[in-house]
Design a protein around this motif. Structure first.
Motif, PDB file in Angstrom:
ATOM      1  N   ARG A 262      47.690  37.461  34.259  1.00 61.07           N
ATOM      2  CA  ARG A 262      47.011  36.471  35.099  1.00 61.07           C
ATOM      3  C   ARG A 262      46.074  35.590  34.268  1.00 61.07           C
ATOM      4  O   ARG A 262      45.934  34.393  34.539  1.00 61.07           O
ATOM      5  N   ARG A 263      45.429  36.173  33.267  1.00 54.95           N
ATOM      6  CA  ARG A 263      44.532  35.380  32.424  1.00 54.95           C
ATOM      7  C   ARG A 263      45.319  34.352  31.611  1.00 54.95           C
ATOM      8  O   ARG A 263      44.849  33.225  31.385  1.00 54.95           O
ATOM      9  N   ILE A 264      46.517  34.728  31.171  1.00 52.72           N
ATOM     10  CA  ILE A 264      47.377  33.766  30.479  1.00 52.72           C
ATOM     11  C   ILE A 264      47.767  32.637  31.437  1.00 52.72           C
ATOM     12  O   ILE A 264      47.705  31.447  31.089  1.00 52.72           O
ATOM     13  N   LYS A 265      48.150  33.007  32.650  1.00 60.25           N
ATOM     14  CA  LYS A 265      48.497  32.009  33.665  1.00 60.25           C
ATOM     15  C   LYS A 265      47.317  31.073  33.929  1.00 60.25           C
ATOM     16  O   LYS A 265      47.478  29.841  33.970  1.00 60.25           O
ATOM     17  N   GLN A 266      46.132  31.627  34.074  1.00 57.80           N
ATOM     18  CA  GLN A 266      44.942  30.825  34.350  1.00 57.80           C
ATOM     19  C   GLN A 266      44.635  29.881  33.196  1.00 57.80           C
ATOM     20  O   GLN A 266      44.245  28.728  33.401  1.00 57.80           O
ATOM     21  N   ALA A 267      44.823  30.351  31.965  1.00 55.97           N
ATOM     22  CA  ALA A 267      44.524  29.524  30.794  1.00 55.97           C
ATOM     23  C   ALA A 267      45.482  28.336  30.685  1.00 55.97           C
ATOM     24  O   ALA A 267      45.065  27.222  30.347  1.00 55.97           O
ATOM     25  N   LEU A 268      46.774  28.564  30.953  1.00 56.27           N
ATOM     26  CA  LEU A 268      47.775  27.511  30.781  1.00 56.27           C
ATOM     27  C   LEU A 268      47.981  26.677  32.038  1.00 56.27           C
ATOM     28  O   LEU A 268      48.448  25.532  31.960  1.00 56.27           O
ATOM     29  N   ASP A 269      47.649  27.236  33.188  1.00 61.21           N
ATOM     30  CA  ASP A 269      47.873  26.543  34.462  1.00 61.21           C
ATOM     31  C   ASP A 269      46.673  26.795  35.376  1.00 61.21           C
ATOM     32  O   ASP A 269      46.770  27.505  36.373  1.00 61.21           O
ATOM     33  N   PRO A 270      45.514  26.241  35.037  1.00 64.21           N
ATOM     34  CA  PRO A 270      44.266  26.611  35.717  1.00 64.21           C
ATOM     35  C   PRO A 270      44.249  26.297  37.203  1.00 64.21           C
ATOM     36  O   PRO A 270      43.503  26.938  37.963  1.00 64.21           O
ATOM     37  N   HIS A 271      45.032  25.344  37.658  1.00 61.07           N
ATOM     38  CA  HIS A 271      45.031  24.977  39.071  1.00 61.07           C
ATOM     39  C   HIS A 271      46.227  25.554  39.836  1.00 61.07           C
ATOM     40  O   HIS A 271      46.453  25.183  40.992  1.00 61.07           O
ATOM     41  N   GLY A 272      46.971  26.448  39.193  1.00 65.81           N
ATOM     42  CA  GLY A 272      48.102  27.074  39.871  1.00 65.81           C
ATOM     43  C   GLY A 272      49.186  26.104  40.279  1.00 65.81           C
ATOM     44  O   GLY A 272      49.803  26.227  41.341  1.00 65.81           O
ATOM     45  N   LEU A 273      49.453  25.140  39.389  1.00 65.00           N
ATOM     46  CA  LEU A 273      50.417  24.082  39.695  1.00 65.00           C
ATOM     47  C   LEU A 273      51.854  24.594  39.730  1.00 65.00           C
ATOM     48  O   LEU A 273      52.639  24.220  40.601  1.00 65.00           O
ATOM     49  N   PHE A 274      52.206  25.451  38.766  1.00 64.40           N
ATOM     50  CA  PHE A 274      53.601  25.803  38.540  1.00 64.40           C
ATOM     51  C   PHE A 274      54.032  27.062  39.294  1.00 64.40           C
ATOM     52  O   PHE A 274      53.450  28.135  39.145  1.00 64.40           O
ATOM     53  N   ASN A 275      55.073  26.908  40.089  1.00 66.05           N
ATOM     54  CA  ASN A 275      55.802  28.001  40.743  1.00 66.05           C
ATOM     55  C   ASN A 275      54.883  29.058  41.346  1.00 66.05           C
ATOM     56  O   ASN A 275      54.973  30.246  41.010  1.00 66.05           O
ATOM     57  N   PRO A 276      54.008  28.673  42.262  1.00 67.03           N
ATOM     58  CA  PRO A 276      53.059  29.639  42.827  1.00 67.03           C
ATOM     59  C   PRO A 276      53.761  30.706  43.660  1.00 67.03           C
ATOM     60  O   PRO A 276      54.851  30.497  44.190  1.00 67.03           O
ATOM     61  N   GLY A 277      53.104  31.857  43.759  1.00 68.89           N
ATOM     62  CA  GLY A 277      53.616  32.945  44.576  1.00 68.89           C
ATOM     63  C   GLY A 277      54.622  33.832  43.882  1.00 68.89           C
ATOM     64  O   GLY A 277      55.056  34.838  44.455  1.00 68.89           O
ATOM     65  N   LYS A 278      55.001  33.498  42.657  1.00 69.00           N
ATOM     66  CA  LYS A 278      56.001  34.294  41.939  1.00 69.00           C
ATOM     67  C   LYS A 278      55.315  35.245  40.944  1.00 69.00           C
ATOM     68  O   LYS A 278      54.212  34.999  40.471  1.00 69.00           O
ATOM     69  N   ILE A 279      55.992  36.315  40.650  1.00 71.04           N
ATOM     70  CA  ILE A 279      55.616  37.323  39.663  1.00 71.04           C
ATOM     71  C   ILE A 279      54.441  38.181  40.128  1.00 71.04           C
ATOM     72  O   ILE A 279      54.522  39.420  40.097  1.00 71.04           O
ATOM     73  N   PHE A 280      53.335  37.562  40.580  1.00 75.22           N
ATOM     74  CA  PHE A 280      52.137  38.319  40.938  1.00 75.22           C
ATOM     75  C   PHE A 280      51.977  38.442  42.450  1.00 75.22           C
ATOM     76  O   PHE A 280      52.153  37.467  43.186  1.00 75.22           O
ATOM     77  N   LEU A 281      51.623  39.636  42.913  1.00 76.78           N
ATOM     78  CA  LEU A 281      51.153  39.791  44.274  1.00 76.78           C
ATOM     79  C   LEU A 281      49.811  39.091  44.419  1.00 76.78           C
ATOM     80  O   LEU A 281      49.093  38.903  43.434  1.00 76.78           O
ATOM     81  N   ASP A 282      49.454  38.703  45.643  1.00 72.95           N
ATOM     82  CA  ASP A 282      48.127  38.128  45.814  1.00 72.95           C
ATOM     83  C   ASP A 282      47.069  39.222  45.649  1.00 72.95           C
ATOM     84  O   ASP A 282      47.355  40.415  45.647  1.00 72.95           O
ATOM     85  N   ASP A 283      45.821  38.804  45.474  1.00 74.68           N
ATOM     86  CA  ASP A 283      44.755  39.757  45.157  1.00 74.68           C
ATOM     87  C   ASP A 283      44.594  40.820  46.226  1.00 74.68           C
ATOM     88  O   ASP A 283      44.368  41.998  45.932  1.00 74.68           O
ATOM     89  N   ALA A 284      44.707  40.448  47.503  1.00 70.91           N
ATOM     90  CA  ALA A 284      44.546  41.411  48.581  1.00 70.91           C
ATOM     91  C   ALA A 284      45.611  42.482  48.510  1.00 70.91           C
ATOM     92  O   ALA A 284      45.347  43.677  48.680  1.00 70.91           O
ATOM     93  N   ALA A 285      46.860  42.062  48.198  1.00 77.15           N
ATOM     94  CA  ALA A 285      47.939  43.047  48.109  1.00 77.15           C
ATOM     95  C   ALA A 285      47.726  43.987  46.935  1.00 77.15           C
ATOM     96  O   ALA A 285      47.999  45.189  47.022  1.00 77.15           O
TER      97      ALA A 285
END
Length: 465
Positions: A435-458
């Motif tokens: 997630r930290r890699i994702k945040q560093a390269l895509d800070p606004h969650g532009l690319f393909n959201p909802g994939k690979i990671f469950l949301d924080d609540a889950a």
């Protein structure tokens, strides 16, 4: 309301807004259901992709790259209403071929069949064969493998360099054309398998291989899955450089015969292929024959001419459709795991027993030479009880794979379908690092959201459980 006017003139008819056109992006060969995107655009150059990413960022749209639509875990699924699909169908040029360096440079919309047709006169080929005529960009994004991985490796082993459009529209260049490098972080393989969550692949340099002098394909039936799998394991452990080693159980053979009229005996069967000089292929064949004789091997039938080989592998590649045709009105759910080959026979045996206990129609097949096997569930859309049973079988397969040091997916990727399994496989600290890699390269969650990671609540719920 999305204002598409900033890009309307530039893209003209390549900007798709009609519901009928957008509906095509709300489906794939997988079983997941999701809504169509708000917009889809078909760029023709890297500069146009950069412009689209900047437009999406300004409009607050998410961006999803789209290839041939052959993914199985909802990897390119639109999620949410404000989604822009970047369809690479028109970026399908083979930019350069360097035969002397055994490499080529391609755009992401090039398909593997297109590439190999173009390469035929060079004496080279791109070996990665996931079955479907997938796009190269999609194969890179899901770190695809397939029937030839046992000898030639997966996409990961055959990608030398990438060009990727990042979150602010910048062009990132990774790797190079040298055979090895110790220069900095390995960004090429960071983007390979990232499922488009870190950026959009817009160009790739690929490793090529020499077309073999002689090719021999064969089918070999066995009295049991265990005997067939033991033959696979012994072949790999003996160092035989076999090019393809696929297993189809008796249920898969039944579907295959019905679809492709192969006329094979309905027993667990290995589909084999040998590459090399004529003498080398003959030696490989005799060694494998000797290994399989002790495992209950039956009739070993050969196909050496091109048409016969193509017919055989076409039937194998059409297993998804063959399975679907066996259940009237049914849909298919294909899942996969990959495990160390020493545990392969037990894992397949467990899966088949679970399928039988559940009363499901689900062929078992796969690239068993590298420990990867699939189950294709054929289910009626409204049969909730069967879907629940299929979920239980899938969960048990993943549990067992992880318990013996395997993985929840050998080649389909995580997408929407295996996010929870990824958490179980790697644990919360590793997911947090991703997630930290994702945040560093895509800070606004532009690319393909909802994939690979469950949301924080889950994730929190899973940790509490």
């Amino acid at each position: 309301m999305i204002d598409a006017s900033p890009i309307a003139e530039r893209f003209g008819p390549r900007l798709l807004t009609r519901p009928a056109a957008l509906a095509a992006y709300a489906q794939s060969e997988g079983h997941h259901c999701y809504p169509p995107p708000a917009l889809a655009v078909q760029p023709e150059s890297i500069e146009e992709v950069q412009a689209l990413v900047r437009f999406a960022a300004a409009q607050g749209l998410s961006v999803i790259g789209y290839g041939a639509g052959t993914s199985l875990e909802g990897n390119a699924a639109p999620v949410g209403a404000n989604c822009l699909i970047v369809d690479f169908a028109r970026m399908n040029r083979i930019v350069a071929v360097h035969p002397e360096d055994l490499l080529c440079v391609v755009e992401p919309g090039v398909t593997r069949e297109q590439l190999n047709t173009d390469l035929r006169a060079t004496g080279l080929f791109f070996p990665v064969d996931p079955g479907a005529n997938a796009s190269i960009g999609g194969m890179i994004s899901t770190r695809a493998s397939g029937t030839t991985t046992v000898r030639y490796g997966s996409v990961r082993d055959n990608v030398l360099a990438l060009k990727v459009v990042g979150a602010d529209g910048e062009l990132i260049t990774t790797g190079g054309h040298a055979r090895k490098s110790a220069a900095g972080y390995d960004l090429t393989h960071l983007f390979t398998g990232a499922e488009g969550t870190l950026g959009l692949v817009v160009e790739a340099s690929l490793r090529l291989h020499g077309q073999p002098e002689h090719i021999l394909a064969a089918t070999w039936d066995f009295g049991s899955v265990g005997g067939a799998v033991d033959t696979v394991i012994a072949t790999i452990q003996s160092g035989v450089p076999i090019a393809r080693m696929e297993l189809l159980d008796e249920v898969a053979i039944r579907a295959c015969n019905a679809q492709s009229a192969l006329g094979l005996v309905e027993r667990p069967t290995l589909f084999l292929e040998f590459h090399g000089s004529e003498a080398a292929v003959r030696d490989q064949l005799e060694l494998v024959r000797a290994i399989g004789a002790g495992g209950g091997g039956g009739t070993l039938d050969f196909a050496s001419d091109t048409d016969s080989r193509n017919r055989l592998w076409r039937a194998r590649h059409q297993m998804l459709w063959a399975t679907r045709a066996m259940v009237a009105g049914g849909v298919t759910w294909t899942t996969d795991v990959c495990i160390p080959i020493s545990h392969l026979a037990d894992a397949i045996g467990r899966a088949k027993a679970a399928i039988e206990d559940a009363g499901l129609f689900a062929p078992v097949l796969g690239h068993v030479g590298d420990g990867n096997f699939h189950v294709i569930f054929a289910l009626h859309p409204d049969d909730t009880e069967s879907w629940d049973k299929a979920r239980q079988v899938n969960a048990a397969m993943v549990d067992h794979a992880l318990s013996v040091g395997g993985t929840c997916t050998g080649e389909h990727g995580i997408g929407l379908g295996k996010r929870e399994a990824l958490l179980r496989e790697h644990g919360a600290p590793a997911i947090a690092a991703m997630r930290r890699i994702k945040q560093a390269l895509d800070p606004h969650g532009l690319f393909n959201p909802g994939k690979i990671f469950l949301d924080d609540a889950a994730i929190d719920d899973r940790q509490r459980a």
